[in-house]
Design a protein around this motif. Structure first.
Motif, PDB file in Angstrom:
ATOM      1  N   SER A   8       0.821  -1.206   0.000  1.00 58.07           N
ATOM      2  CA  SER A   8       0.000   0.000   0.000  1.00 58.07           C
ATOM      3  C   SER A   8       0.856   1.258   0.000  1.00 58.07           C
ATOM      4  CB  SER A   8      -0.932  -0.003   1.201  1.00 58.07           C
ATOM      5  OG  SER A   8      -0.173   0.083   2.385  1.00 58.07           O
ATOM      6  N   GLY A   9       2.042   1.166   0.559  1.00 57.21           N
ATOM      7  CA  GLY A   9       2.886   2.364   0.588  1.00 57.21           C
ATOM      8  C   GLY A   9       4.175   2.101   1.339  1.00 57.21           C
ATOM      9  N   ARG A  10       4.827   3.204   1.682  1.00 53.35           N
ATOM     10  CA  ARG A  10       6.153   3.133   2.276  1.00 53.35           C
ATOM     11  C   ARG A  10       6.183   2.317   3.570  1.00 53.35           C
ATOM     12  NH1 ARG A  10      11.027   5.792   2.845  1.00 53.35           N
ATOM     13  NH2 ARG A  10      11.538   6.216   5.009  1.00 53.35           N
ATOM     14  N   ILE A  11       5.261   2.651   4.482  1.00 49.98           N
ATOM     15  CA  ILE A  11       5.274   1.987   5.790  1.00 49.98           C
ATOM     16  C   ILE A  11       5.039   0.489   5.645  1.00 49.98           C
ATOM     17  CG2 ILE A  11       4.109   1.879   8.037  1.00 49.98           C
ATOM     18  CD1 ILE A  11       5.556   4.409   7.761  1.00 49.98           C
ATOM     19  N   GLY A  12       4.080   0.147   4.790  1.00 53.31           N
ATOM     20  CA  GLY A  12       3.772  -1.270   4.592  1.00 53.31           C
ATOM     21  C   GLY A  12       4.977  -2.025   4.074  1.00 53.31           C
ATOM     22  N   PHE A  13       5.663  -1.455   3.109  1.00 56.12           N
ATOM     23  CA  PHE A  13       6.832  -2.129   2.548  1.00 56.12           C
ATOM     24  C   PHE A  13       7.940  -2.257   3.588  1.00 56.12           C
ATOM     25  CE2 PHE A  13      11.058  -1.735   0.493  1.00 56.12           C
ATOM     26  CZ  PHE A  13      11.091  -2.973  -0.115  1.00 56.12           C
ATOM     27  N   ILE A  14       8.215  -1.163   4.271  1.00 56.54           N
ATOM     28  CA  ILE A  14       9.325  -1.189   5.233  1.00 56.54           C
ATOM     29  C   ILE A  14       9.047  -2.182   6.356  1.00 56.54           C
ATOM     30  CG2 ILE A  14      10.514   0.176   6.992  1.00 56.54           C
ATOM     31  CD1 ILE A  14      10.564   2.469   5.051  1.00 56.54           C
ATOM     32  N   LEU A  15       7.824  -2.155   6.888  1.00 56.04           N
ATOM     33  CA  LEU A  15       7.515  -3.092   7.980  1.00 56.04           C
ATOM     34  C   LEU A  15       7.599  -4.537   7.494  1.00 56.04           C
ATOM     35  CD1 LEU A  15       4.555  -1.481   9.941  1.00 56.04           C
ATOM     36  CD2 LEU A  15       6.888  -1.879  10.727  1.00 56.04           C
ATOM     37  N   THR A  16       7.163  -4.781   6.259  1.00 53.22           N
ATOM     38  CA  THR A  16       7.169  -6.151   5.756  1.00 53.22           C
ATOM     39  C   THR A  16       8.587  -6.635   5.467  1.00 53.22           C
ATOM     40  OG1 THR A  16       5.022  -5.687   4.775  1.00 53.22           O
ATOM     41  CG2 THR A  16       6.137  -7.666   4.047  1.00 53.22           C
TER      42      THR A  16
END
Ligand code: TRP
Length: 471
Positions: A8-16
Motif C-alpha cells: 500500500s505504501g512506504r510503511i507497509g513495505f518497510i515493515l514487511t
C-alpha cells in the motif's frame, strides 16, 4: 502489474521487509554468536558487514525486483536471459531449504510458548534434558507436562499459519500481518529489556556484551559476522527481490533500505541487550560461569531456567512474552520465505495463489521432516560422518548460508556485467530525484561493481574451505 498486488505504501513495505529480516536470526542466533565470538568484537564486525557489504547488495536486489516486477526467476530471466534465470532458480531452492529447517526451529519456539504460557514447563528443574527429550521424540503425544508435546504438530501448525497468511496475498495477508506483528514485537522487546536491566548483576551482562575482547578476533569471527549479516538481512536468494517487485515506483529504495537495515540491526542489538543481563543474572543467582557460551540451545535451555528462577507467575508472564516475541519474529520471516516459491509459481506457471501457498507449504514441511528427525530420533542424521559428526540441521543451515553469500556475489556480477549498473542507477532515481548527484550514487557504483563481488567471492571461497577442510 496490479493483478499481482502491491504494497500500500512506504510503511507497509518497510515493515514487511523488516519483518522478513527480523527473525530467529536476530533473537536466537545473534546473541549466542556474539556470546561465542567475543561479545562486542562480533558486534563491530557485524556492523561493518551490514553497512559496507550488505547495504549495497540489498539496494541492488530490491532494484532488480522492482525494475522487472516479477518473482526471482522471472526477474533474472527478463533482465538477463535464460542463463541468469538459473541464478533465480538457485535462490528459490535455497529459500525452500532455509524454510525447511527454519520452520522446525520456529515450531520449537511455538511449543515453548504454549508450554510456558499454558502448561507447566516452568516447574521443570532440568531444562537441558527436557530440551533433549523435546526435540528428540517428535511424535510424543503423551507429555506429562500438561500439553501434547509433539514437534511434528507444532511445526505443522506453524507452517499452516504461514500458508494462511501468504494465501491471502500481498496487501491483505502479508502486509496486514506484518503491520500487526512488527510493532507488537518491538513493544515486547523493549518491555523485557527494561525488566532485565533491573535484575541483579545485569550490568555485568551489558559490559560483557559491549566491551570488546580483542583476543577473540579471529578470521572465523569475520566469516560468522558476514554469514550472519546476510542471513539476518534476508539477502542473496530473492526474498527482497520478490518483495521489491510489489513496490511502487514512487517509493525511495535507498532510504527504505537504510531503514530496513537499521531496524534489523537494532533488533539484533536489542536482543543481545535483553539476553545478556538475563544470563548474568542467572550466573549470579546460581554462582556459576560459562553459560554465555551455551550456543544454539541458549534460548531453549538457559532462558527457561531463568524464567523458572523468576517464580511461577512472573516467569510465566516474562517467559510467555519472550516466546511470543520469538514466534512473531519467526512468522514474519517464514512468510517472506514461502512467498518466494509462491510468487514464482503464480508469475511463471499462472497458478492460483491460494492453492500454491498451501501446496508449497506442505511440500516444504515434508522436506523439513529429516531436519526434525535429526535431533536424536534418527541417529544417522544426528551424526553425519562427512560433516565432522554434526547433525543434518546444522548441515542444511550451513549450506544455505554459503548459498546466500555466493548468491549475493553472483547478483553483483549480474548487475555489473549483464544488467549494467546504469540501469540500476536509473531505477534508483524513481522516488529519489536527487540520487544522480548524490554521494550515495558514487558509493553504490563503487561497492556493487568492485568491493562486494570481490570480497563476497573471496569470503565465500574461504568459508567453504573452512567448513570442509578447516583453516
Ligand atoms: N532474516 C531472517 C532471520 O534473521 C530469516 C530469513 C527470512 C531469511 N527470509 C530470508 C534468510 C531469506 C535468508 C534469506 O531470521
Amino acid at each position: 502489474m496490479s493483478s499481482r498486488g502491491n504494497f500500500s505504501g512506504r510503511i507497509g513495505f518497510i515493515l514487511t521487509a523488516a519483518g522478513s529480516a527480523v527473525g530467529l536470526g536476530n533473537i536466537w542466533k545473534f546473541p549466542y554468536l556474539a556470546g561465542q565470538n567475543g561479545g562486542a568484537v562480533f558486534l563491530f564486525i557485524y556492523l561493518f558487514c551490514v553497512f559496507v557489504l550488505c547495504y549495497p547488495v540489498m539496494v541492488g536486489e530490491i532494484s532488480i525486483g522492482r525494475h522487472a516486477g516479477l518473482d526471482a526467476y522471472g526477474s533474472y530471466n527478463k533482465l538477463g536471459g535464460k542463463k541468469w534465470g538459473y541464478l533465480g532458480l538457485f535462490g528459490i531452492m535455497i529459500g525452500i531449504f532455509i524454510l525447511s529447517f527454519y520452520n522446525v526451529v520456529a515450531g520449537w519456539a511455538f511449543g515453548y510458548f504454549l508450554h510456558i504460557s499454558f502448561g507447566d514447563l516452568l516447574n521443570e528443574t532440568d531444562f537441558s534434558s527436557f530440551f533433549g527429550l523435546f526435540v528428540n521424540d517428535i511424535f510424543d503425544l503423551t507429555s506429562a507436562k500438561g500439553l501434547a508435546n509433539s514437534n511434528f504438530i507444532f511445526s505443522m501448525v506453524f507452517m499452516a499459519m504461514t500458508a494462511f497468511i501468504v494465501a491471502k496475498g500481498i496487501q491483505k495477508g502479508i502486509e496486514a500481518a506484518n503491520k500487526i506483528m512488527m510493532p507488537t514485537l518491538y513493544i515486547i522487546l523493549i518491555c523485557i529489556i527494561v525488566y532485565s536491566l533491573t535484575l541483579p548483576n545485569a550490568m555485568s551482562g551489558v559490559r560483557y556484551y559491549l566491551i570488546p575482547d580483542l583476543e577473540e578476533l579471529k578470521i572465523q569471527t569475520l566469516f560468522e559476522g558476514l554469514k550472519q549479516a546476510f542471513f539476518s538481512l534476508s539477502l542473496g536468494m530473492g526474498t527482497l527481490m520478490t518483495y521489491g517487485s510489489y513496490l511502487k515506483k514512487s517509493e525511495n529504495i535507498t532510504s527504505s533500505v537504510a531503514t530496513i537495515s537499521l531496524a534489523d540491526t537494532s533488533v539484533a542489538f536489542l536482543a543481545g541487550l535483553m539476553v545478556f543481563p538475563l544470563i548474568h543474572f542467572l550466573q549470579f543467582k546460581l554462582q556459576i560461569t560459562e553459560v554465555a557460551q551455551a550456543g544454539p540451545p541458549l534460548i531453549f535451555i538457559v532462558l527457561p531456567q531463568i524464567f523458572h528462577e523468576m517464580g511461577p507467575l512472573l516467569g510465566r508472564i516474562v517467559g510467555g512474552l519472550f516466546f511470543l516475541l520469538v514466534c512473531f519474529a519467526a512468522l514474519t520471516s517464514t512468510i517472506s520465505l514461502l512467498e518466494v516459491p509462491v510468487a514464482y509459481l503464480v508469475d511463471q506457471k499462472k497458478m492460483d495463489r491460494k492453492k500454491v501457498s498451501w501446496g508449497t507449504a506442505l511440500l516444504i514441511f515434508v522436506i523439513g521432516l529429516p531436519v526434525m528427525a535429526s535431533q536424536g530420533m534418527i541417529p544417522a542424521l544426528n551424526n553425519l560422518p562427512f560433516y565432522k559428526g554434526q547433525d543434518y540441521l546444522v548441515f542444511v543451515a550451513d549450506m544455505c548460508d554459503i548459498g546466500l553469500t555466493v548468491g549475493g556475489c553472483l547478483m553483483c556480477i549480474f548487475i555489473t556485467t549483464r544488467w549494467k549498473i546504469e540501469n540500476m542507477h536509473s531505477e534508483l532515481e524513481n522516488g529519489n530525484p536527487n540520487y544522480r548527484t548524490s554521494f550515495l550514487k558514487k558509493y553504490l557504483n563503487f561497492t556493487i561493481q568492485y568491493v562486494c563481488p570481490v570480497l563476497l567471492g573471496i569470503l565465500s571461497i574461504l568459508i567453504i574451505y573452512d567448513k570442509f577442510v578447516g583453516i
